[in-house]
Design a protein around this motif. Structure first.
Motif, PDB file in Angstrom:
ATOM      1  N   SER A   2       0.845  -1.190   0.000  1.00 30.62           N
ATOM      2  CA  SER A   2       0.000   0.000   0.000  1.00 30.62           C
ATOM      3  C   SER A   2       0.881   1.240   0.000  1.00 30.62           C
ATOM      4  CB  SER A   2      -0.917   0.016   1.227  1.00 30.62           C
ATOM      5  OG  SER A   2      -1.430   1.332   1.415  1.00 30.62           O
ATOM      6  N   LYS A   3       0.787   2.005  -1.083  1.00 33.32           N
ATOM      7  CA  LYS A   3       1.602   3.217  -1.172  1.00 33.32           C
ATOM      8  C   LYS A   3       1.156   4.255  -0.154  1.00 33.32           C
ATOM      9  CE  LYS A   3       2.980   2.513  -5.986  1.00 33.32           C
ATOM     10  NZ  LYS A   3       4.418   2.292  -5.794  1.00 33.32           N
ATOM     11  N   ALA A   4      -0.146   4.257   0.174  1.00 34.76           N
ATOM     12  CA  ALA A   4      -0.630   5.198   1.192  1.00 34.76           C
ATOM     13  C   ALA A   4      -0.031   4.827   2.553  1.00 34.76           C
ATOM     14  CB  ALA A   4      -2.151   5.186   1.247  1.00 34.76           C
TER      15      ALA A   4
ATOM     16  N   GLU B  28       3.982  15.218  -5.218  1.00 36.09           N
ATOM     17  CA  GLU B  28       4.810  16.242  -5.851  1.00 36.09           C
ATOM     18  C   GLU B  28       5.807  15.552  -6.759  1.00 36.09           C
ATOM     19  OE1 GLU B  28       4.355  19.358  -5.465  1.00 36.09           O
ATOM     20  OE2 GLU B  28       3.049  19.329  -3.685  1.00 36.09           O
ATOM     21  N   ARG B  29       6.027  16.138  -7.927  1.00 37.33           N
ATOM     22  CA  ARG B  29       6.985  15.541  -8.844  1.00 37.33           C
ATOM     23  C   ARG B  29       8.413  15.941  -8.485  1.00 37.33           C
ATOM     24  NH1 ARG B  29       7.386  15.572 -15.402  1.00 37.33           N
ATOM     25  NH2 ARG B  29       9.273  14.335 -15.440  1.00 37.33           N
ATOM     26  N   LEU B  30       9.279  14.955  -8.370  1.00 32.25           N
ATOM     27  CA  LEU B  30      10.711  15.201  -8.158  1.00 32.25           C
ATOM     28  C   LEU B  30      11.413  14.900  -9.477  1.00 32.25           C
ATOM     29  CD1 LEU B  30      11.113  13.229  -4.801  1.00 32.25           C
ATOM     30  CD2 LEU B  30      10.661  15.665  -5.072  1.00 32.25           C
TER      31      LEU B  30
ATOM     32  N   PRO C 182      18.189  11.428 -11.037  1.00 33.09           N
ATOM     33  CA  PRO C 182      18.463  10.008 -11.228  1.00 33.09           C
ATOM     34  C   PRO C 182      17.952   9.178 -10.047  1.00 33.09           C
ATOM     35  CG  PRO C 182      20.489  11.174 -10.660  1.00 33.09           C
ATOM     36  CD  PRO C 182      19.411  12.213 -10.826  1.00 33.09           C
ATOM     37  N   GLU C 183      17.648   7.913 -10.334  1.00 36.31           N
ATOM     38  CA  GLU C 183      17.143   7.010  -9.293  1.00 36.31           C
ATOM     39  C   GLU C 183      18.169   5.935  -8.982  1.00 36.31           C
ATOM     40  OE1 GLU C 183      13.069   5.564 -10.010  1.00 36.31           O
ATOM     41  OE2 GLU C 183      12.927   7.172 -11.486  1.00 36.31           O
ATOM     42  N   VAL C 184      18.199   5.508  -7.731  1.00 30.75           N
ATOM     43  CA  VAL C 184      19.013   4.343  -7.351  1.00 30.75           C
ATOM     44  C   VAL C 184      18.190   3.419  -6.467  1.00 30.75           C
ATOM     45  CG1 VAL C 184      21.270   5.479  -7.551  1.00 30.75           C
ATOM     46  CG2 VAL C 184      20.084   5.485  -5.362  1.00 30.75           C
TER      47      VAL C 184
ATOM     48  N   GLY D 244       1.349   0.983 -11.775  1.00 33.65           N
ATOM     49  CA  GLY D 244       0.332   1.903 -11.267  1.00 33.65           C
ATOM     50  C   GLY D 244       0.795   3.312 -10.983  1.00 33.65           C
ATOM     51  N   VAL D 245       1.782   3.821 -11.727  1.00 32.14           N
ATOM     52  CA  VAL D 245       2.273   5.181 -11.499  1.00 32.14           C
ATOM     53  C   VAL D 245       2.253   5.960 -12.808  1.00 32.14           C
ATOM     54  CG1 VAL D 245       4.266   6.584 -10.819  1.00 32.14           C
ATOM     55  CG2 VAL D 245       3.783   4.438  -9.613  1.00 32.14           C
ATOM     56  N   VAL D 246       1.651   7.149 -12.779  1.00 30.30           N
ATOM     57  CA  VAL D 246       1.660   8.022 -13.959  1.00 30.30           C
ATOM     58  C   VAL D 246       2.310   9.342 -13.566  1.00 30.30           C
ATOM     59  CG1 VAL D 246       0.232   9.318 -15.598  1.00 30.30           C
ATOM     60  CG2 VAL D 246      -0.410   6.985 -14.960  1.00 30.30           C
TER      61      VAL D 246
ATOM     62  N   ALA E 267      13.118   9.400  -0.592  1.00 31.53           N
ATOM     63  CA  ALA E 267      12.555   8.054  -0.720  1.00 31.53           C
ATOM     64  C   ALA E 267      11.340   8.125  -1.624  1.00 31.53           C
ATOM     65  CB  ALA E 267      12.163   7.518   0.653  1.00 31.53           C
ATOM     66  N   LEU E 268      11.381   7.407  -2.762  1.00 32.17           N
ATOM     67  CA  LEU E 268      10.216   7.365  -3.653  1.00 32.17           C
ATOM     68  C   LEU E 268       9.271   6.265  -3.219  1.00 32.17           C
ATOM     69  CD1 LEU E 268      11.404   7.562  -7.368  1.00 32.17           C
ATOM     70  CD2 LEU E 268      10.399   9.363  -5.973  1.00 32.17           C
ATOM     71  N   GLU E 269       9.850   5.143  -2.819  1.00 29.19           N
ATOM     72  CA  GLU E 269       9.007   3.988  -2.483  1.00 29.19           C
ATOM     73  C   GLU E 269       9.818   2.975  -1.705  1.00 29.19           C
ATOM     74  OE1 GLU E 269       8.108   1.321  -5.641  1.00 29.19           O
ATOM     75  OE2 GLU E 269      10.127   1.353  -6.411  1.00 29.19           O
ATOM     76  N   TYR E 270       9.085   2.109  -1.004  1.00 26.18           N
ATOM     77  CA  TYR E 270       9.702   0.938  -0.367  1.00 26.18           C
ATOM     78  C   TYR E 270       9.293  -0.299  -1.150  1.00 26.18           C
ATOM     79  CZ  TYR E 270      10.178   3.687   3.997  1.00 26.18           C
ATOM     80  OH  TYR E 270      10.486   4.618   4.944  1.00 26.18           O
TER      81      TYR E 270
ATOM     82  N   PHE F 146       0.627  16.395 -11.101  1.00 22.88           N
ATOM     83  CA  PHE F 146       1.134  15.565 -10.004  1.00 22.88           C
ATOM     84  C   PHE F 146       1.518  14.185 -10.531  1.00 22.88           C
ATOM     85  CE2 PHE F 146      -1.321  18.731  -7.782  1.00 22.88           C
ATOM     86  CZ  PHE F 146      -0.509  19.007  -6.692  1.00 22.88           C
ATOM     87  N   VAL F 147       2.246  13.462  -9.692  1.00 25.40           N
ATOM     88  CA  VAL F 147       2.486  12.043  -9.963  1.00 25.40           C
ATOM     89  C   VAL F 147       1.302  11.310  -9.349  1.00 25.40           C
ATOM     90  CG1 VAL F 147       4.049  10.102  -9.598  1.00 25.40           C
ATOM     91  CG2 VAL F 147       4.978  12.417  -9.876  1.00 25.40           C
ATOM     92  N   VAL F 148       0.600  10.523 -10.180  1.00 28.37           N
ATOM     93  CA  VAL F 148      -0.609   9.827  -9.723  1.00 28.37           C
ATOM     94  C   VAL F 148      -0.258   8.360  -9.497  1.00 28.37           C
ATOM     95  CG1 VAL F 148      -3.023   9.338 -10.252  1.00 28.37           C
ATOM     96  CG2 VAL F 148      -1.949  11.405 -11.171  1.00 28.37           C
ATOM     97  N   LYS F 149      -0.564   7.854  -8.285  1.00 27.46           N
ATOM     98  CA  LYS F 149      -0.202   6.468  -7.953  1.00 27.46           C
ATOM     99  C   LYS F 149      -1.396   5.698  -7.423  1.00 27.46           C
ATOM    100  CE  LYS F 149       4.574   7.565  -6.769  1.00 27.46           C
ATOM    101  NZ  LYS F 149       5.707   7.315  -5.858  1.00 27.46           N
ATOM    102  N   ALA F 150      -1.600   4.512  -7.987  1.00 29.92           N
ATOM    103  CA  ALA F 150      -2.596   3.593  -7.422  1.00 29.92           C
ATOM    104  C   ALA F 150      -2.022   3.078  -6.105  1.00 29.92           C
ATOM    105  CB  ALA F 150      -2.847   2.437  -8.381  1.00 29.92           C
TER     106      ALA F 150
HETATM  107  P1  AMP Z   1       7.178   3.868  -7.680  1.00 28.66           P
HETATM  108  O1  AMP Z   1       6.522   2.556  -8.049  1.00 28.66           O
HETATM  109  O2  AMP Z   1       6.470   4.595  -6.590  1.00 28.66           O
HETATM  110  O3  AMP Z   1       8.644   3.759  -7.466  1.00 28.66           O
HETATM  111  O4  AMP Z   1       7.092   4.735  -9.008  1.00 28.66           O
HETATM  112  C1  AMP Z   1       7.556   4.217 -10.240  1.00 28.66           C
HETATM  113  C2  AMP Z   1       8.395   5.237 -10.945  1.00 28.66           C
HETATM  114  O5  AMP Z   1       7.690   6.440 -11.096  1.00 28.66           O
HETATM  115  C3  AMP Z   1       9.646   5.610 -10.172  1.00 28.66           C
HETATM  116  O6  AMP Z   1      10.682   4.710 -10.389  1.00 28.66           O
HETATM  117  C4  AMP Z   1       9.923   6.994 -10.735  1.00 28.66           C
HETATM  118  O7  AMP Z   1      10.580   6.910 -11.966  1.00 28.66           O
HETATM  119  C5  AMP Z   1       8.550   7.552 -10.956  1.00 28.66           C
HETATM  120  N1  AMP Z   1       8.141   8.347  -9.783  1.00 28.66           N
HETATM  121  C6  AMP Z   1       7.514   7.902  -8.664  1.00 28.66           C
HETATM  122  N2  AMP Z   1       7.301   8.901  -7.778  1.00 28.66           N
HETATM  123  C7  AMP Z   1       7.784  10.014  -8.337  1.00 28.66           C
HETATM  124  C8  AMP Z   1       7.861  11.379  -7.940  1.00 28.66           C
HETATM  125  N3  AMP Z   1       7.363  11.792  -6.759  1.00 28.66           N
HETATM  126  N4  AMP Z   1       8.427  12.267  -8.791  1.00 28.66           N
HETATM  127  C9  AMP Z   1       8.908  11.864  -9.988  1.00 28.66           C
HETATM  128  N5  AMP Z   1       8.867  10.593 -10.434  1.00 28.66           N
HETATM  129  C10 AMP Z   1       8.308   9.674  -9.631  1.00 28.66           C
END
Ligand code: AMP
Ligand code: GLY
Length: 421
Positions: free
Chosen positions: A100-102, A184-186, A189-191, A150-152, A279-282, A138-142
């Motif tokens: 759950s992303k929430a 919010e859009r960031l 680069p991602e790691v 599930g991320v736009v 942190a974008l996600e766990y 915005f970044v929209v996430k299911a």
């Molecule tokens: P996630 O599954 O939450 O990691 O999102 C999938 C992909 O969407 C990430 O690897 C990022 O490339 C992009 N993304 C997710 N959240 C953001 C954010 N807040 N700002 C910009 N890109 C994002």
């Protein structure tokens, strides 16, 4: 030890190889055609929790390592632990960090983990009205699991609204979209940062960088991951120290404070925005193909650490060291990711494996009449270790070029961010 690896992709093949080379007796369910040559396989799907429980009851494994997130979110680890099985992987509670992303974002906010601002919505009209009132994309996430789809990342307000409607009203990702997050859009680069955690203590395993887009130069649609490399030179000691202080330490303190008893690996998706890690996600499991890169760089028995984590007695000073560099190049089927074609014969596997330092890891493969054929979108992860990234890259591509699979494709630029300067 007698170990069971649950899953059947390149991540699980990397784990199988790593356990086998340390002298453990390895089983895998369900595995794939390559895994079947390295381990005893059991044809039980990862969502067949009853079947997996019965297998563990019968085989009495010393350790079970769960590869993918879905069975963790479904509570496999809790069920096995209730039967006295030692499991690497969080219970259903801890797995909510990915399920759950929430839940994950509220956890981050509560424990002061640095992340993008967000709002959670259960109502499509409210979400759309809020996005329109804010007047920016915005970044929209299911909220729920959507197989990485599930991320736009919307470019404007209309796209934001369209994504909300597609997830919440049209249910493009089923029940996963009943709740959405607007973030919010960031930019940056991602790691993929991997951290072992036993609920109280942690040990950093390292970082790798994935390549999510299907095409060279990061073009085309998103995929499960087309290749990875590590270490990541751009993620230097200063960034690591900052990520530890602002993300990892508050996360592990939060896990302990919330009594989530998290025994497994936390793969934290980080974005380096304006010079700082967010942190974008766990994820509550190893990345795929990141796991192949980590395993290739490990010097020593990774499973000795995994079993300590499973027991809740992780000693960070004893965790395996990582050396050198590694690259994994994913070979994908024709028309992956939209509509992968399967059933094509894979030629050249032995020649590819003969390249020094290379592991031919299988993902979507199966055996048909004594031959190995494609059985999924991501087919193989050709993984090479080397003294440095360039050396690893040369070996990996030398091996990839030995393969012949009709219609298959792969990226030719894995590790470009590290090697282009
Ligand atoms: P996630 O599954 O939450 O990691 O999102 C999938 C992909 O969407 C990430 O690897 C990022 O490339 C992009 N993304 C997710 N959240 C953001 C954010 N807040 N700002 C910009 N890109 C994002
Ligand atoms: N390679 C990205 C993931 O495993 O989620």
């Amino acid at each position: 030890m007698k170990v069971l690896i649950v899953g059947g992709g390149a991540r699980e093949h990397a784990l199988v190889r790593s356990a086998k080379s340390a002298g453990h007796a390895v089983h895998c369910a369900p595995g794939n055609a390559g895994i079947a040559r390295d381990a005893a396989t059991h044809t039980i799907k990862v969502d067949d929790l009853d079947g997996l429980e019965a297998l563990c009851e019968r085989e009495r494994f010393d350790l079970v390592v769960v590869g993918p997130e879905a069975p963790l979110v479904a509570g496999l680890a809790d069920r096995l632990r209730a039967r006295g099985v030692l499991v690497f992987g969080p219970g259903r509670d801890g797995a909510q960090l990915e399920g759950s992303k929430a839940f994950a974002k509220e956890f981050m906010a509560r424990h002061g983990v640095v992340t993008a601002g967000f709002r959670v919505f259960d109502d499509a009209d409210e979400a759309c009205a809020w996005a329109r009132a804010e007047g920016r994309p915005f970044v929209v996430k299911a909220d729920g699991l959507a197989a990485g789809k599930g991320v736009v990342v919307a470019a404007d307000v209309d796209e934001t609204v369209a994504a909300i409607r597609s997830m919440m009203v049209d249910r493009a990702f089923g029940a996963a979209g009943a709740r959405v997050l607007l973030e919010e859009r960031l930019r940056g680069p991602e790691v993929s940062l991997h951290v072992l955690c036993d609920g109280e203590r942690f040990a950093v395993l390292g970082v790798a960088q994935d390549h999510k887009r299907v095409g060279d130069g990061d073009t085309g649609p998103n995929t499960g991951g087309m290749g990875a490399y590590g270490p990541v030179p751009a993620f230097d000691e200063a960034l690591m120290a900052q990520a530890l202080a602002t993300i990892v330490e508050p996360t592990v303190r939060g896990l302990a404070a919330d009594k989530l008893a998290f025994r497994g690996v936390l793969f934290i998706g980080l974005m380096i925005h304006d010079g700082a890690p967010y942190a974008l996600e766990y994820n509550v499991r190893f990345g795929d193909p990141e796991c192949a890169v980590l395993a290739a760089r490990a010097r020593g028995d990774l499973f000795a650490s995994l079993v300590d984590v499973a027991k809740g007695s992780l000693d960070p000073a004893k965790v395996v060291r990582f050396e050198g560099a590694a690259i994994a190049v994913v070979v994908a089927s024709e028309r992956y990711p939209a509509d992968p074609v399967t059933g094509d014969v894979i030629e050249g596997l032995e020649d590819a494996a003969a390249v020094e330092g290379v592991d031919v890891l299988h993902a979507g493969t199966r055996e048909r009449d004594g031959r190995i054929v494609t059985a999924g979108g991501r087919v193989l992860a050709i993984t090479a270790r080397g003294d440095d990234l360039r050396d690893a890259k040369d070996r990996a591509y030398r091996a990839v070029e030995k393969l012949a699979i009709r219609g298959a494709h792969y990226r030719r630029d894995i590790a470009w961010r590290a090697l282009s300067t």
